[in-house]
Design a protein around this motif. Structure first.
Motif, mmCIF file in Angstrom:
data_model
loop_
_atom_site.group_PDB
_atom_site.id
_atom_site.type_symbol
_atom_site.label_atom_id
_atom_site.label_comp_id
_atom_site.label_asym_id
_atom_site.label_seq_id
_atom_site.Cartn_x
_atom_site.Cartn_y
_atom_site.Cartn_z
ATOM 1 N N MET A 10 -2.150 10.443 0.795
ATOM 2 C CA MET A 10 -0.980 11.374 0.800
ATOM 3 C C MET A 10 -1.920 12.078 2.244
ATOM 4 S SD MET A 10 -1.788 13.175 -3.248
ATOM 5 C CE MET A 10 -1.337 14.753 -2.692
ATOM 6 N N THR A 11 -0.315 11.920 2.808
ATOM 7 C CA THR A 11 -0.394 12.554 3.958
ATOM 8 C C THR A 11 -0.733 13.852 4.215
ATOM 9 O OG1 THR A 11 2.050 12.965 4.091
ATOM 10 C CG2 THR A 11 1.148 10.554 4.788
ATOM 11 N N ASN A 12 -0.677 14.928 3.931
ATOM 12 C CA ASN A 12 -0.858 16.201 3.557
ATOM 13 C C ASN A 12 -2.239 17.194 4.271
ATOM 14 O OD1 ASN A 12 -1.601 15.886 0.700
ATOM 15 N ND2 ASN A 12 -0.315 18.436 0.645
ATOM 16 N N LEU A 13 -2.484 17.951 5.059
ATOM 17 C CA LEU A 13 -3.866 18.859 4.153
ATOM 18 C C LEU A 13 -3.290 20.740 3.643
ATOM 19 C CD1 LEU A 13 -4.453 18.600 7.976
ATOM 20 C CD2 LEU A 13 -5.834 17.070 5.753
ATOM 21 N N CYS A 14 -3.913 20.629 2.977
ATOM 22 C CA CYS A 14 -4.096 22.318 2.218
ATOM 23 C C CYS A 14 -5.138 23.285 2.628
ATOM 24 C CB CYS A 14 -5.173 21.883 0.928
ATOM 25 S SG CYS A 14 -4.322 23.478 -0.441
ATOM 26 N N HIS A 15 -4.510 24.502 3.788
ATOM 27 C CA HIS A 15 -4.998 25.245 4.670
ATOM 28 C C HIS A 15 -5.665 26.128 3.243
ATOM 29 C CE1 HIS A 15 -4.155 23.519 8.614
ATOM 30 N NE2 HIS A 15 -3.434 22.787 7.699
ATOM 31 N N CYS A 16 -7.103 26.824 3.215
ATOM 32 C CA CYS A 16 -7.012 27.806 2.347
ATOM 33 C C CYS A 16 -7.247 28.937 2.888
ATOM 34 C CB CYS A 16 -8.362 27.342 1.272
ATOM 35 S SG CYS A 16 -8.030 25.824 0.409
ATOM 36 N N PHE A 17 -7.364 30.007 2.921
ATOM 37 C CA PHE A 17 -7.461 31.326 3.056
ATOM 38 C C PHE A 17 -8.134 32.373 2.152
ATOM 39 C CE2 PHE A 17 -3.732 29.447 5.552
ATOM 40 C CZ PHE A 17 -4.071 29.494 6.949
ATOM 41 N N LEU A 18 -8.323 33.336 2.609
ATOM 42 C CA LEU A 18 -8.713 34.414 1.860
ATOM 43 C C LEU A 18 -8.551 35.441 2.864
ATOM 44 C CD1 LEU A 18 -10.846 36.048 0.585
ATOM 45 C CD2 LEU A 18 -13.056 36.128 2.435
ATOM 46 N N ALA A 19 -7.745 36.818 1.576
ATOM 47 C CA ALA A 19 -6.849 37.720 2.559
ATOM 48 C C ALA A 19 -7.229 38.913 1.854
ATOM 49 C CB ALA A 19 -5.463 37.983 1.383
ATOM 50 N N GLU A 20 -7.962 40.312 2.454
ATOM 51 C CA GLU A 20 -8.755 40.775 1.398
ATOM 52 C C GLU A 20 -8.213 42.723 2.104
ATOM 53 O OE1 GLU A 20 -13.075 40.283 1.626
ATOM 54 O OE2 GLU A 20 -12.334 39.405 3.260
ATOM 55 N N GLY A 21 -7.961 42.590 1.169
ATOM 56 C CA GLY A 21 -7.568 44.159 0.814
ATOM 57 C C GLY A 21 -6.206 44.416 1.154
ATOM 58 N N TYR B 143 0.748 -1.157 0.056
ATOM 59 C CA TYR B 143 -0.034 0.512 -0.547
ATOM 60 C C TYR B 143 1.334 0.700 0.515
ATOM 61 C CZ TYR B 143 -4.567 3.061 0.336
ATOM 62 O OH TYR B 143 -5.211 3.714 0.691
ATOM 63 N N TYR B 144 0.647 1.836 -1.142
ATOM 64 C CA TYR B 144 1.660 2.871 -1.273
ATOM 65 C C TYR B 144 1.547 4.631 -0.619
ATOM 66 C CZ TYR B 144 3.940 -0.368 -4.131
ATOM 67 O OH TYR B 144 4.840 -1.583 -4.401
ATOM 68 N N VAL B 145 2.303 4.853 -0.158
ATOM 69 C CA VAL B 145 2.009 6.958 0.837
ATOM 70 C C VAL B 145 2.599 8.025 0.048
ATOM 71 C CG1 VAL B 145 1.503 7.612 2.411
ATOM 72 C CG2 VAL B 145 0.609 5.149 2.759
ATOM 73 N N LEU B 146 2.084 8.806 -0.185
ATOM 74 C CA LEU B 146 3.136 10.060 -0.616
ATOM 75 C C LEU B 146 2.617 10.863 0.366
ATOM 76 C CD1 LEU B 146 2.159 10.340 -4.639
ATOM 77 C CD2 LEU B 146 4.305 8.860 -3.707
ATOM 78 N N GLU B 147 4.061 11.346 0.939
ATOM 79 C CA GLU B 147 4.556 12.108 2.110
ATOM 80 C C GLU B 147 4.593 13.661 1.801
ATOM 81 O OE1 GLU B 147 7.095 11.091 5.058
ATOM 82 O OE2 GLU B 147 5.657 9.080 5.771
ATOM 83 N N TYR B 148 3.734 14.739 1.666
ATOM 84 C CA TYR B 148 4.124 16.075 1.109
ATOM 85 C C TYR B 148 3.683 16.683 2.665
ATOM 86 C CZ TYR B 148 3.208 14.181 -3.378
ATOM 87 O OH TYR B 148 3.179 13.981 -4.963
ATOM 88 N N PRO B 149 4.781 18.090 1.996
ATOM 89 C CA PRO B 149 4.695 18.855 3.376
ATOM 90 C C PRO B 149 3.128 19.167 3.790
ATOM 91 C CG PRO B 149 5.899 19.489 1.681
ATOM 92 C CD PRO B 149 5.279 18.221 1.565
ATOM 93 N N THR B 150 2.646 19.962 4.289
ATOM 94 C CA THR B 150 1.322 21.411 4.202
ATOM 95 C C THR B 150 1.900 22.236 3.052
ATOM 96 O OG1 THR B 150 1.711 20.931 6.661
ATOM 97 C CG2 THR B 150 -0.019 22.612 5.991
ATOM 98 N N TRP B 151 0.203 22.047 2.892
ATOM 99 C CA TRP B 151 0.137 23.060 1.607
ATOM 100 C C TRP B 151 -1.026 24.301 2.282
ATOM 101 C CZ3 TRP B 151 -1.752 18.997 -2.469
ATOM 102 C CH2 TRP B 151 0.115 18.280 -2.968
ATOM 103 N N VAL B 152 -0.500 25.033 1.342
ATOM 104 C CA VAL B 152 -1.510 26.959 1.499
ATOM 105 C C VAL B 152 -1.584 27.165 0.306
ATOM 106 C CG1 VAL B 152 -0.697 27.553 3.643
ATOM 107 C CG2 VAL B 152 0.306 28.057 2.197
ATOM 108 N N ASN B 153 -3.153 27.960 -0.373
ATOM 109 C CA ASN B 153 -3.640 28.609 -1.325
ATOM 110 C C ASN B 153 -3.967 29.571 -0.294
ATOM 111 O OD1 ASN B 153 -6.186 27.627 -1.065
ATOM 112 N ND2 ASN B 153 -5.508 25.804 -2.404
ATOM 113 N N VAL B 154 -4.158 30.589 -1.694
ATOM 114 C CA VAL B 154 -4.945 32.217 -0.670
ATOM 115 C C VAL B 154 -5.649 32.647 -2.056
ATOM 116 C CG1 VAL B 154 -4.413 34.369 -0.156
ATOM 117 C CG2 VAL B 154 -2.644 32.346 -0.043
ATOM 118 N N VAL B 155 -7.106 33.146 -1.639
ATOM 119 C CA VAL B 155 -8.005 33.621 -2.471
ATOM 120 C C VAL B 155 -7.307 35.166 -2.092
ATOM 121 C CG1 VAL B 155 -9.857 34.503 -2.777
ATOM 122 C CG2 VAL B 155 -9.112 32.103 -2.731
#
Length: 188
Positions: free
Chosen positions: A123-134, A43-55
């Motif tokens: 995959m082992t990681n999470l992706c945290h999504c943010f809103l940046a206004e102004g 059973y194959y598992v890919l380990e990635y760092p935590t991801w982020v993205n920004v609206v």
């Protein structure tokens, strides 16, 4: 039908072996046993760092987008700001750093939109999504060695149409964009 508890659904890892251990790709082969007693030696598992993205939305109300080549698919992709959280950073700190490095924009009011699992099956990681206004442009872009990014601004209406037309391919970016338009925009 009675639902089993989370503990009753857990798999047991009987053995684990790293096959590749590089900064951007770590792959391991686990030997696992399912609750029903079945065993799988591969059973194959890919380990990635935590991801982020920004609206990201500028003080003038425009949304910040990027275009860049994505080698695995061989396409030029339209995206929001995204990247990896570095060691010692919180997801919010990583998101702010990525926005500044990729676009030169900083400041603003930040809200966490959601946290997603890119593929919890393998995959082992999470992706945290943010809103940046102004946000406002306060510095020069500082790209990584593999980045060659075209940064541009679009109105909210234009981005909503782009979503409806399927212009954005990356699921980890489509989800927070839709959430923004459903919960935070007057274009829902």
């Amino acid at each position: 039908m009675k639902h089993r508890t989370d503990e009753e659904l857990l798999w047991k890892t009987l053995d684990s072996e790293y096959l590749v251990n590089r900064p951007w790709l770590t792959a391991r082969r686990d030997k696992v046993e399912l609750p029903n007693g079945k065993r799988f030696d591969e059973y194959y598992v890919l380990e990635y760092p935590t991801w982020v993205n920004v609206v990201a939305i500028t003080k003038g109300g425009k949304m910040i987008l990027e275009r860049q080549y994505r080698h695995a698919l061989g396409v030029v992709s339209t995206e929001i700001v995204a990247g990896c959280v570095e060691k010692g950073e919180t997801p919010l700190e990583g998101a702010k750093r990525e926005l500044e490095e990729e676009t030169g924009y900083t400041s603003g009011t930040w809200t966490q939109l959601m946290t997603l699992a890119p593929n919890p099956s393998t995959m082992t990681n999470l992706c945290h999504c943010f809103l940046a206004e102004g946000v406002e442009q306060t510095s020069q872009m500082q790209w990584d060695a593999t980045e060659d990014i075209e940064v541009f601004l679009k109105t909210k209406e234009e981005v909503r149409r782009m979503l409806e037309q399927g212009i954005f391919l990356q699921a980890m970016m489509v989800a927070p964009l839709w959430k923004y338009f459903v919960q935070y925009s007057d274009l829902s």
